[in-house]
Scaffold this motif. Sequence first.
Motif, PDB file in Angstrom:
ATOM      1  N   ILE A  26       0.896  -1.155   0.000  1.00  0.00           N
ATOM      2  CA  ILE A  26       0.000   0.000   0.000  1.00  0.00           C
ATOM      3  C   ILE A  26       0.931   1.200   0.000  1.00  0.00           C
ATOM      4  N   ASN A  27       0.749   2.039  -1.021  1.00  0.00           N
ATOM      5  CA  ASN A  27       1.737   3.084  -1.324  1.00  0.00           C
ATOM      6  C   ASN A  27       3.085   2.391  -1.517  1.00  0.00           C
ATOM      7  N   SER A  28       4.065   2.703  -0.716  1.00  0.00           N
ATOM      8  CA  SER A  28       5.357   2.036  -0.918  1.00  0.00           C
ATOM      9  C   SER A  28       5.656   1.048   0.206  1.00  0.00           C
ATOM     10  N   LYS A  29       4.661   0.803   1.070  1.00  0.00           N
ATOM     11  CA  LYS A  29       4.879  -0.083   2.209  1.00  0.00           C
ATOM     12  C   LYS A  29       4.347  -1.490   1.937  1.00  0.00           C
ATOM     13  N   ILE A  30       5.142  -2.492   2.303  1.00  0.00           N
ATOM     14  CA  ILE A  30       4.709  -3.886   2.175  1.00  0.00           C
ATOM     15  C   ILE A  30       3.712  -4.183   3.289  1.00  0.00           C
ATOM     16  N   ILE A  31       2.553  -4.734   2.935  1.00  0.00           N
ATOM     17  CA  ILE A  31       1.586  -5.080   3.982  1.00  0.00           C
ATOM     18  C   ILE A  31       1.455  -6.584   4.158  1.00  0.00           C
ATOM     19  N   SER A  32       1.704  -7.350   3.072  1.00  0.00           N
ATOM     20  CA  SER A  32       1.666  -8.794   3.239  1.00  0.00           C
ATOM     21  C   SER A  32       2.510  -9.502   2.184  1.00  0.00           C
ATOM     22  N   VAL A  33       2.980 -10.676   2.559  1.00  0.00           N
ATOM     23  CA  VAL A  33       3.764 -11.504   1.650  1.00  0.00           C
ATOM     24  C   VAL A  33       3.155 -12.894   1.687  1.00  0.00           C
ATOM     25  N   LYS A  34       2.737 -13.395   0.513  1.00  0.00           N
ATOM     26  CA  LYS A  34       2.067 -14.683   0.464  1.00  0.00           C
ATOM     27  C   LYS A  34       2.868 -15.669  -0.389  1.00  0.00           C
ATOM     28  N   VAL A  46       1.090  -2.632   9.565  1.00  0.00           N
ATOM     29  CA  VAL A  46       1.160  -1.262   9.066  1.00  0.00           C
ATOM     30  C   VAL A  46      -0.036  -0.510   9.628  1.00  0.00           C
ATOM     31  N   ASP A  47       0.231   0.668  10.128  1.00  0.00           N
ATOM     32  CA  ASP A  47      -0.866   1.497  10.607  1.00  0.00           C
ATOM     33  C   ASP A  47      -1.505   2.159   9.394  1.00  0.00           C
ATOM     34  N   ILE A  48      -2.557   1.517   8.917  1.00  0.00           N
ATOM     35  CA  ILE A  48      -3.164   1.934   7.660  1.00  0.00           C
ATOM     36  C   ILE A  48      -3.762   3.350   7.729  1.00  0.00           C
ATOM     37  N   LEU A  49      -4.357   3.684   8.827  1.00  0.00           N
ATOM     38  CA  LEU A  49      -4.945   5.022   8.954  1.00  0.00           C
ATOM     39  C   LEU A  49      -3.867   6.092   9.045  1.00  0.00           C
ATOM     40  N   LYS A  50      -2.776   5.743   9.693  1.00  0.00           N
ATOM     41  CA  LYS A  50      -1.659   6.670   9.803  1.00  0.00           C
ATOM     42  C   LYS A  50      -1.082   6.943   8.412  1.00  0.00           C
ATOM     43  N   GLU A  51      -0.971   5.880   7.616  1.00  0.00           N
ATOM     44  CA  GLU A  51      -0.490   6.005   6.237  1.00  0.00           C
ATOM     45  C   GLU A  51      -1.387   6.952   5.447  1.00  0.00           C
ATOM     46  N   PHE A  52      -2.670   6.749   5.632  1.00  0.00           N
ATOM     47  CA  PHE A  52      -3.665   7.519   4.911  1.00  0.00           C
ATOM     48  C   PHE A  52      -3.588   9.006   5.266  1.00  0.00           C
ATOM     49  N   PHE A  53      -3.501   9.299   6.552  1.00  0.00           N
ATOM     50  CA  PHE A  53      -3.445  10.697   6.972  1.00  0.00           C
ATOM     51  C   PHE A  53      -2.130  11.349   6.568  1.00  0.00           C
ATOM     52  N   LYS A  54      -1.094  10.579   6.611  1.00  0.00           N
ATOM     53  CA  LYS A  54       0.215  11.085   6.206  1.00  0.00           C
ATOM     54  C   LYS A  54       0.177  11.503   4.741  1.00  0.00           C
ATOM     55  N   GLU A  55      -0.454  10.647   3.929  1.00  0.00           N
ATOM     56  CA  GLU A  55      -0.547  10.927   2.501  1.00  0.00           C
ATOM     57  C   GLU A  55      -1.368  12.188   2.243  1.00  0.00           C
ATOM     58  N   MET A  56      -2.513  12.287   2.922  1.00  0.00           N
ATOM     59  CA  MET A  56      -3.374  13.456   2.746  1.00  0.00           C
ATOM     60  C   MET A  56      -2.643  14.734   3.160  1.00  0.00           C
ATOM     61  N   TYR A  57      -1.950  14.624   4.269  1.00  0.00           N
ATOM     62  CA  TYR A  57      -1.215  15.767   4.807  1.00  0.00           C
ATOM     63  C   TYR A  57      -0.135  16.217   3.830  1.00  0.00           C
ATOM     64  N   GLU A  58       0.609  15.254   3.330  1.00  0.00           N
ATOM     65  CA  GLU A  58       1.683  15.571   2.389  1.00  0.00           C
ATOM     66  C   GLU A  58       1.141  16.167   1.100  1.00  0.00           C
ATOM     67  N   ARG A 101     -10.707   4.596   1.076  1.00  0.00           N
ATOM     68  CA  ARG A 101     -11.654   4.000   2.012  1.00  0.00           C
ATOM     69  C   ARG A 101     -11.879   2.530   1.687  1.00  0.00           C
ATOM     70  N   LYS A 102     -11.928   2.216   0.401  1.00  0.00           N
ATOM     71  CA  LYS A 102     -12.116   0.836  -0.038  1.00  0.00           C
ATOM     72  C   LYS A 102     -10.936  -0.028   0.380  1.00  0.00           C
ATOM     73  N   ILE A 103      -9.735   0.506   0.196  1.00  0.00           N
ATOM     74  CA  ILE A 103      -8.521  -0.236   0.567  1.00  0.00           C
ATOM     75  C   ILE A 103      -8.496  -0.471   2.078  1.00  0.00           C
ATOM     76  N   ILE A 104      -8.854   0.560   2.837  1.00  0.00           N
ATOM     77  CA  ILE A 104      -8.855   0.440   4.304  1.00  0.00           C
ATOM     78  C   ILE A 104      -9.863  -0.621   4.732  1.00  0.00           C
ATOM     79  N   LYS A 105     -11.019  -0.633   4.102  1.00  0.00           N
ATOM     80  CA  LYS A 105     -12.068  -1.592   4.434  1.00  0.00           C
ATOM     81  C   LYS A 105     -11.597  -3.040   4.169  1.00  0.00           C
ATOM     82  N   ASN A 106     -11.012  -3.242   3.005  1.00  0.00           N
ATOM     83  CA  ASN A 106     -10.518  -4.565   2.638  1.00  0.00           C
ATOM     84  C   ASN A 106      -9.382  -5.012   3.552  1.00  0.00           C
ATOM     85  N   PHE A 107      -8.569  -4.048   3.919  1.00  0.00           N
ATOM     86  CA  PHE A 107      -7.408  -4.352   4.741  1.00  0.00           C
ATOM     87  C   PHE A 107      -7.817  -4.841   6.121  1.00  0.00           C
ATOM     88  N   LYS A 108      -8.900  -4.313   6.653  1.00  0.00           N
ATOM     89  CA  LYS A 108      -9.343  -4.654   8.004  1.00  0.00           C
ATOM     90  C   LYS A 108      -9.951  -6.047   8.092  1.00  0.00           C
TER      91      LYS A 108
END
Length: 109
Positions: A26-34, A46-58, A101-108
């Motif tokens: 997600i973005n440049s962070k690895i969230i899973s390896v299968k 990965v703190d998905i919400l933190k990633e999201f807010f960081k992106e919006m802020y930037e 929002r869709k990505i966050i939903k799926n991730f949870k």
Amino acid sequence: MKKTEMEAILFCVHCNDETPHIITYINSKIISVKCEECNKVSEVKVDILKEFFKEMYERLLTKPSRITQEYKEDLNKFLKHLPIRLASKPYRLLRDLNQSRKIIKNFKH
Ligand SMILES: [Zn+2]
């Protein structure tokens, strides 16, 4: 926010061998390896919400400087394109928000 999947040959502790793996970013962070052989998933915390807010802020932070840069480069061009750009911005932000929002939903799940 962008979800990307990539294939790579990695060592799987479960198979005890080098196997093809699907790496999800997600973005440049690895969230899973299968592992494709045994289907074992290693989740990366990965703190998905933190990633999201960081992106919006930037994103919001980088906008004014970019506009200033363009303003300096060509005032006429800038003024001509400004109304269109301002009109399309809320839509673009909204679309990105919905996608995130869709990505966050799926991730949870
Ligand atoms: Zn495996």
